[in-house]
Write a protein that holds these residues in place. Structure first.
Motif, PDB file in Angstrom:
ATOM      1  N   VAL A 463      -9.268   9.496 -21.291  1.00  0.00           N
ATOM      2  CA  VAL A 463      -8.589   8.258 -20.923  1.00  0.00           C
ATOM      3  C   VAL A 463      -7.117   8.371 -21.277  1.00  0.00           C
ATOM      4  N   ALA A 464      -6.297   7.545 -20.611  1.00  0.00           N
ATOM      5  CA  ALA A 464      -4.865   7.482 -20.886  1.00  0.00           C
ATOM      6  C   ALA A 464      -4.381   6.084 -20.525  1.00  0.00           C
ATOM      7  N   THR A 465      -3.353   5.592 -21.232  1.00  0.00           N
ATOM      8  CA  THR A 465      -2.817   4.254 -20.993  1.00  0.00           C
ATOM      9  C   THR A 465      -1.307   4.320 -20.848  1.00  0.00           C
ATOM     10  N   ALA A 466      -0.754   3.359 -20.085  1.00  0.00           N
ATOM     11  CA  ALA A 466       0.698   3.260 -19.911  1.00  0.00           C
ATOM     12  C   ALA A 466       1.039   1.832 -19.503  1.00  0.00           C
ATOM     13  N   ASN A 467       2.292   1.436 -19.726  1.00  0.00           N
ATOM     14  CA  ASN A 467       2.791   0.125 -19.330  1.00  0.00           C
ATOM     15  C   ASN A 467       3.859   0.287 -18.269  1.00  0.00           C
ATOM     16  N   ASP A 468       3.890  -0.640 -17.305  1.00  0.00           N
ATOM     17  CA  ASP A 468       4.942  -0.587 -16.301  1.00  0.00           C
ATOM     18  C   ASP A 468       6.205  -1.247 -16.844  1.00  0.00           C
ATOM     19  N   ALA A 469       7.226  -1.357 -15.978  1.00  0.00           N
ATOM     20  CA  ALA A 469       8.516  -1.910 -16.415  1.00  0.00           C
ATOM     21  C   ALA A 469       8.389  -3.351 -16.873  1.00  0.00           C
ATOM     22  N   ALA A 470       7.380  -4.075 -16.350  1.00  0.00           N
ATOM     23  CA  ALA A 470       7.166  -5.464 -16.752  1.00  0.00           C
ATOM     24  C   ALA A 470       6.234  -5.571 -17.948  1.00  0.00           C
ATOM     25  N   ASN A 471       5.923  -4.463 -18.588  1.00  0.00           N
ATOM     26  CA  ASN A 471       5.067  -4.397 -19.780  1.00  0.00           C
ATOM     27  C   ASN A 471       3.611  -4.741 -19.486  1.00  0.00           C
ATOM     28  N   LYS A 472       3.193  -4.538 -18.234  1.00  0.00           N
ATOM     29  CA  LYS A 472       1.786  -4.720 -17.882  1.00  0.00           C
ATOM     30  C   LYS A 472       1.047  -3.427 -18.185  1.00  0.00           C
ATOM     31  N   ALA A 473      -0.120  -3.559 -18.847  1.00  0.00           N
ATOM     32  CA  ALA A 473      -0.875  -2.388 -19.275  1.00  0.00           C
ATOM     33  C   ALA A 473      -1.746  -1.844 -18.152  1.00  0.00           C
ATOM     34  N   PHE A 474      -1.803  -0.504 -18.033  1.00  0.00           N
ATOM     35  CA  PHE A 474      -2.661   0.193 -17.071  1.00  0.00           C
ATOM     36  C   PHE A 474      -3.455   1.252 -17.833  1.00  0.00           C
ATOM     37  N   ARG A 475      -4.734   1.387 -17.437  1.00  0.00           N
ATOM     38  CA  ARG A 475      -5.585   2.407 -18.047  1.00  0.00           C
ATOM     39  C   ARG A 475      -6.176   3.289 -16.955  1.00  0.00           C
ATOM     40  N   TYR A 476      -6.214   4.584 -17.240  1.00  0.00           N
ATOM     41  CA  TYR A 476      -6.746   5.560 -16.292  1.00  0.00           C
ATOM     42  C   TYR A 476      -7.799   6.417 -16.996  1.00  0.00           C
TER      43      TYR A 476
END
Length: 798
Positions: A463-476
């Motif tokens: 698994v991996a996680t990241a936030n976009d420019a608007a600080n919304k969290a995404f998980r893959y």
């Protein structure tokens, strides 16, 4: 006259320069006494040890010595598989005992594959991923069944054989001797035929040599002495990252199965045996191979601690028939008397402790009371570890009275002590956890949710996680089919991410704003690697930037590990032709794209299992031998040892709420030293890092003790600032030795249930949270466990 089994055997271990210790061990034992050979057969063993420092070597030696000694000298049974099982179980017990006696060997274990060849039958037992093969009539077949994570995925249809061979978790074993109190053993039975060849080997051979290569070499070099040498040579040519051990047994003549031994026959318990030299035996003739289709293998007999194995008994020959039967009645009466005597004697044996107790009840109660009182004093002096040791002694005294009739006053005293024991033990466990900075999970800031595979028909393996420019969290999630999927808020694998060229994804990680994806594509027998950067965006497809790695992956160089810290992305590359060195590339991120990297070549004595990054270009390496090292990228320093300010206490086997009168009082073990080393890397160990209260933290996921160790650089430890080689330009410096780095313990998070099997870990870039991808042992079920790791911001406190 029976037909005797005749064998030609050769064995070889190649340590090479890949490890400082030889963790493989092997032996074969052939009795000198022909009667013992007929009854017990010839024993062959390969044990592949695991554990930090020299612990793996010790475990494998114990396994080989114990199995051979117990099988021949202590077990007089005629049931070969049952005798072999008892010998393996005894080895499991002794390895655990030796580990408990010396905490520097805590967690040591070993895989084991054993074979008994007796008459016309072979009995093969295995625990772990060491293998047994049978070569017959131009075909090769694996007889044993691997106990490894990737093999379970293959059996479940989630991985192909080719994928398993190169999978990052291919070294994770699910069973081994010495790692659990009870061991589950698979036993297989094969009929022996003239010309058969059996091969026992460690994963150092099976992981590098394909079945086709194995068959070709054995068929071409028919003498075992030559073929075992060629097999080890081929394994080294194919990479050979591990010690390589193999035994080759060629059957010159299959024997007849042994006859039953009559009652009153010769006592064989102390029969002389001879352990043959590790040099190969002399070569003998080879006989024609027989068509394999004539024999079908029997399924494994899976045996564990709960198996009801009867002790072996001698088989009596049938009495001769006599015309005169006048002795029949007296004989029957005599047998009845014998049975009655046995029943009466047995009843006395079992009832004697109750009717005529030899234990001094009052003395035992007094001793238990003294130990409980001592434990309370230890708690008052903030010595919970000593308190638990005293309570364990008190529990033994009380349990010695379980089957003894007590007076009314003694019974009342007994119950009072038992209640006191439980409450004091629970307090001692709580005190030990607080002193050792251990938080027993779950707690309010911990969640665990099952992952739904949706329509993907695959299992997540990272698994991996990241936030976009608007600080919304995404998980893959990386699937076992080597595709990348998004993980929605309901923990369901959804959209497959479209990457240029539809490559095979082998690794994922992230910095704060990007998902980093290591991919490969094979065309015309040539594999090309790339590093893709995904920038997640709400409501639309992520932007993808591709960086090809052709310049850095020539001449068999392969990218293996990936990590990042903010704008720095690090890639570890290794080569089968240069097993004692590795190259690390440092890419700088700029507007979602990777620039030209700096490179650093380092010397390694073992494989690198995991890597994590810190600020100021500092890296942490988890090596295959369990040791953790620190590396200042760009300086002239070699990877240095990482030590803890104080030895890190080991977790107890249970929490305070789980203790009851029926469970054993947990006694704490002693940590070996201040050097940071994991006992068994193959039990799913990882490194990761994040910021907590603006301070970097290193997290060690220790799968063997089911814990997360949170560390920070100690205040009295000076981390050297980077001195870039070549003036900071792109190029390669060669690292030299550096001083040890001291870390201090922040907290430990422990859970036998939540961290049963860890497959991957990711950090939340916005919160002080770790996401662990776990499995409960079922191939069809994965869970995502989130753990709040800030002691000041959540309830996960000791």
């Amino acid at each position: 006259m029976s037909k005797q089994l005749r064998l030609d055997v050769a064995q070889l271990t190649d340590v090479g320069r890949k490890r400082p210790h030889n963790e493989d061990n092997m032996a074969y034992v052939m009795p000198k006494d022909p009667q013992v050979m007929t009854k017990k057969g010839a024993l062959f063993i390969v044990a592949d040890g695991m554990g930090g420092h020299a612990a793996g070597e010790v475990a494998s030696e114990i396994a080989v010595d114990t199995i051979s000694n117990v099988y021949y000298q202590q077990d007089d049974g005629e049931d070969a598989p049952a005798s072999l099982l008892r010998a393996i179980k005894r080895a499991n017990t002794l390895i655990r005992q030796r580990a408990a006696e010396n905490m520097s060997r805590s967690g040591m274990g070993t895989t084991c594959v054993s074979a008994i060849l007796r008459g016309g039958t072979a009995y093969i037992a295995n625990v772990g991923d060491s293998r047994a093969y049978l070569v017959r009539a131009g075909q090769v077949r694996q007889v044993s069944q691997d106990h490894s994570w990737v093999e379970e995925q293959v059996r479940a249809g989630l991985l192909s054989r080719d994928q398993a061979r190169s999978h990052a978790q291919r070294n994770v074993v699910t069973r081994a001797l010495g790692t659990q109190s009870e061991v589950e053993v698979d036993i297989f039975t094969e009929k022996i035929e003239d010309g058969d060849t059996f091969i026992l080997c460690s994963d150092g051979l099976s992981g590098q040599v394909s079945d086709d290569e194995l068959h070709t070499i054995v068929d071409k070099y028919q003498q075992p002495q030559e073929s075992v040498y060629r097999l080890v040579e081929r394994a080294n040519e194919n990479g050979g990252p591990d010690n390589i051990t193999a035994i080759i047994i060629h059957v010159l003549d299959a024997g007849w199965d042994p006859y039953p031994v009559p009652v009153g026959g010769r006592e064989l318990a102390n029969a002389e045996t001879s352990v043959l030299s590790r040099a190969s035996s002399s070569s003998l003739r080879i006989t024609p191979k027989i068509d394999e289709s004539q024999t079908q293998p029997m399924p494994p007999a899976r045996l564990n601690g709960s198996a009801n194995l009867q002790e072996p008994s001698r088989t009596a020959l049938a009495p001769a028939r006599h015309k005169n039967r006048r002795l029949l009645l007296p004989t029957a009466a005599f047998l009845v008397l014998v049975i009655v005597a046995l029943v009466v004697g047995g009843s006395y044996y079992f009832l004697r402790p109750i009717l005529f107790p030899t234990t001094n009840v009052d003395a035992s109660l007094s001793d238990a009371s003294t130990q409980v009182a001592q434990a309370k004093k230890n708690l008052g002096a903030n010595q919970p570890g000593n308190a638990l040791r005293a309570l364990s002694s008190a529990q033994k005294d009380l349990r010695s009275l379980d089957h003894i009739a007590l007076s009314a006053s003694q019974n009342q005293n007994m119950k009072q002590l038992q209640n006191d024991l439980v409450s004091t033990t629970q307090s001692a466990i709580t005190g030990y956890d607080q002193q050792s900075l251990i938080a027993s999970l779950p707690c309010p800031s911990t969640t665990s949710a099952a992952i739904n595979n949706g329509s993907t028909n695959t299992q997540p393996i990272a698994v991996a996680t990241a936030n976009d420019a608007a600080n919304k969290a995404f998980r893959y999630a990386l699937g076992a089919d080597h595709n990348l999927y998004q993980l929605d808020n309901g923990n369901t694998l959804t959209t497959k991410q479209s990457l240029p060229g539809n490559p095979r994804v082998s690794f994922v990680n992230s910095d704060q704003q990007h998902i980093l994806v290591l991919t490969s594509m094979t065309k015309n027998n040539a594999t090309k690697y790339s590093l893709d950067v995904l920038a997640p965006k709400a409501g639309t497809k992520p932007d993808v930037a591709v960086t090809t790695l052709d310049t850095y992956t020539k001449n068999g160089v392969v990218p293996t590990l990936l990590t990042a810290w903010q704008s720095d992305t690090y890639l570890v590359l290794t080569s089968p032709t240069a097993p004692n060195s590795a190259t690390i590339l440092d890419f700088s991120m700029n507007n979602g794209k990777l620039g030209n990297p700096r490179s650093l070549q380092i010397s390694i004595s073992t494989s690198i299992a995991s890597v994590a990054a810190f600020p100021n270009h500092q890296l942490f390496l988890l090596n295959g031998d369990g040791n953790i090292q620190s590396l200042q990228f760009g300086s002239n320093s070699q990877a240095s040892s990482v030590v803890s300010q104080h030895p890190i206490p080991l977790p107890l086997t249970m929490s305070a709420k789980d203790f009851s009168l029926q469970t054993d009082v947990p006694v704490p073990g002693q940590p070996s030293s201040s050097f940071l080393a994991l006992p068994v890397v193959s039990h799913a160990a990882f490194l990761t890092a994040n910021l907590v209260s603006n301070a970097p933290r290193l997290y060690v996921i220790d799968g063997f003790y089911h814990r997360i160790i949170a560390l920070q650089v100690a205040q009295n430890s000076v981390t050297p600032m980077p001195t870039p080689a070549n003036g900071g330009k792109t190029g390669g410096g060669v690292a030299t030795q550096a001083q040890p780095l001291t870390m201090s313990l922040v907290q430990q998070f422990v859970s036998n249930d939540l961290f049963n099997t860890v497959k991957g870990v990711a950090t939340d870039p916005k919160n002080a949270t770790l996401y662990l991808l776990t499995s409960n042992g079922q191939a069809s079920q994965s869970n995502l466990v989130s753990v709040g790791v800030d002691p000041q911001a959540n309830a996960c406190t000791p």
